[in-house]
Design a protein around this motif. Sequence first.
Motif, PDB file in Angstrom:
ATOM      1  N   GLU A   1      11.737   8.600  -5.700  1.00  0.00           N
ATOM      2  CA  GLU A   1      11.311   7.843  -4.683  1.00  0.00           C
ATOM      3  C   GLU A   1      10.617   7.199  -4.232  1.00  0.00           C
ATOM      4  OE1 GLU A   1       8.031  10.697  -3.865  1.00  0.00           O
ATOM      5  OE2 GLU A   1       9.427  12.305  -4.756  1.00  0.00           O
ATOM      6  N   ILE A   2      11.091   6.347  -3.247  1.00  0.00           N
ATOM      7  CA  ILE A   2      10.567   4.585  -3.414  1.00  0.00           C
ATOM      8  C   ILE A   2       9.319   4.896  -2.320  1.00  0.00           C
ATOM      9  CG2 ILE A   2      11.069   2.710  -2.201  1.00  0.00           C
ATOM     10  CD1 ILE A   2      14.036   3.119  -3.157  1.00  0.00           C
ATOM     11  N   ILE A   3       8.076   3.973  -2.438  1.00  0.00           N
ATOM     12  CA  ILE A   3       6.835   4.236  -2.271  1.00  0.00           C
ATOM     13  C   ILE A   3       6.263   2.620  -1.293  1.00  0.00           C
ATOM     14  CG2 ILE A   3       4.361   4.975  -1.670  1.00  0.00           C
ATOM     15  CD1 ILE A   3       4.848   6.685  -4.576  1.00  0.00           C
ATOM     16  N   VAL A   4       6.698   2.062  -0.122  1.00  0.00           N
ATOM     17  CA  VAL A   4       6.088   1.041   0.121  1.00  0.00           C
ATOM     18  C   VAL A   4       4.508   0.836   0.990  1.00  0.00           C
ATOM     19  CG1 VAL A   4       7.152  -0.586   1.915  1.00  0.00           C
ATOM     20  CG2 VAL A   4       8.405   0.734   0.733  1.00  0.00           C
ATOM     21  N   ALA A   5       3.906   0.012   0.274  1.00  0.00           N
ATOM     22  CA  ALA A   5       2.657   0.287   0.216  1.00  0.00           C
ATOM     23  C   ALA A   5       2.052  -1.030   1.221  1.00  0.00           C
ATOM     24  CB  ALA A   5       1.332   0.682  -0.525  1.00  0.00           C
ATOM     25  N   THR A   6       0.688  -1.844   1.911  1.00  0.00           N
ATOM     26  CA  THR A   6       0.616  -2.293   2.211  1.00  0.00           C
ATOM     27  C   THR A   6      -0.692  -2.496   2.065  1.00  0.00           C
ATOM     28  OG1 THR A   6       0.851  -4.635   4.079  1.00  0.00           O
ATOM     29  CG2 THR A   6       0.384  -1.956   4.541  1.00  0.00           C
ATOM     30  N   ASP A   7      -1.755  -3.610   2.139  1.00  0.00           N
ATOM     31  CA  ASP A   7      -3.385  -4.426   2.243  1.00  0.00           C
ATOM     32  C   ASP A   7      -4.357  -2.933   3.163  1.00  0.00           C
ATOM     33  OD1 ASP A   7      -5.774  -4.943   1.411  1.00  0.00           O
ATOM     34  OD2 ASP A   7      -5.556  -5.988   3.553  1.00  0.00           O
ATOM     35  N   GLY A   8      -4.753  -1.558   3.081  1.00  0.00           N
ATOM     36  CA  GLY A   8      -5.547  -0.842   3.922  1.00  0.00           C
ATOM     37  C   GLY A   8      -6.124   0.592   3.280  1.00  0.00           C
TER      38      GLY A   8
END
Length: 223
Positions: free
Chosen positions: A150-157
């Motif tokens: 699995e690949i998990i992409v995250a950003t500020d929030g």
Amino acid sequence: AINKRLKLVASYVEDKRLADIGSDHAYLPIYLAKENKINFAIAGEIVEGPHKVSIKNVKEEGLSGVIECRKAAGLEAIELADNIEVITICGMGGKLIADILEKGKDKLINRPNLILQPNLGERFVREKLQDLGYTIIAEDIIEEDGHIYEIIVATDGHMSLAEDEKNFGKFLSKEKNDLFVKKQKQELDKVNYILSQLEKAKEEKSEKVLELQAKAKKIEEVI
Ligand code: SAM
């Protein structure tokens, strides 16, 4: 040299200044630099052997001006002055990735984007992201050499994940694509196998059995 898994990770990199932590051979930053997707990268690696290999690989590709190989634990490879915009951490257990983020959270104050690829224990990664004030914006899943990643992409929030979203993914658990269902079925088979072994050992009522039965039920509900 770069495999399908890392290529998929690379496809989520949209910023120019990257830190790849646990870079090993540095294939990911090398690939991104050759594709002109980045103009600066740190290849962080804790172990001497792979660190040396990363230096050699970067030199051979003529990329020493773009990629700096640093021997360091986790996010200690990053200085705030590097102005890193995106961090990748791939090919490790989810617990280790969560631990690296927790220990290095002072390096996250500029809120770089995060692209994480845990080999297992994805739940720990999602929980840590939520704790650190990150929100998941994309998830992907890929099979290579008999393993599903699995690949998990995250950003500020901010996000507030439900139990099932922590376990099975914010997006993956809703999309339920073929690979996701395959992965969960494999997981269910493992749980049922352990349960059958415990039953043979007459441990029907142990806490472990109850826990595994609950886990199996959750998986059955999601697929
Ligand atoms: N990221 C590459 C990939 O996905 O193909 C390499 C994965 S390799 C299995 C994991 C690498 O992370 C190893 O080279 C290991 O030495 C390194 N590593 C483990 N813990 C680390 C830490 N705390 N800081 C930096 N590197 C670490």
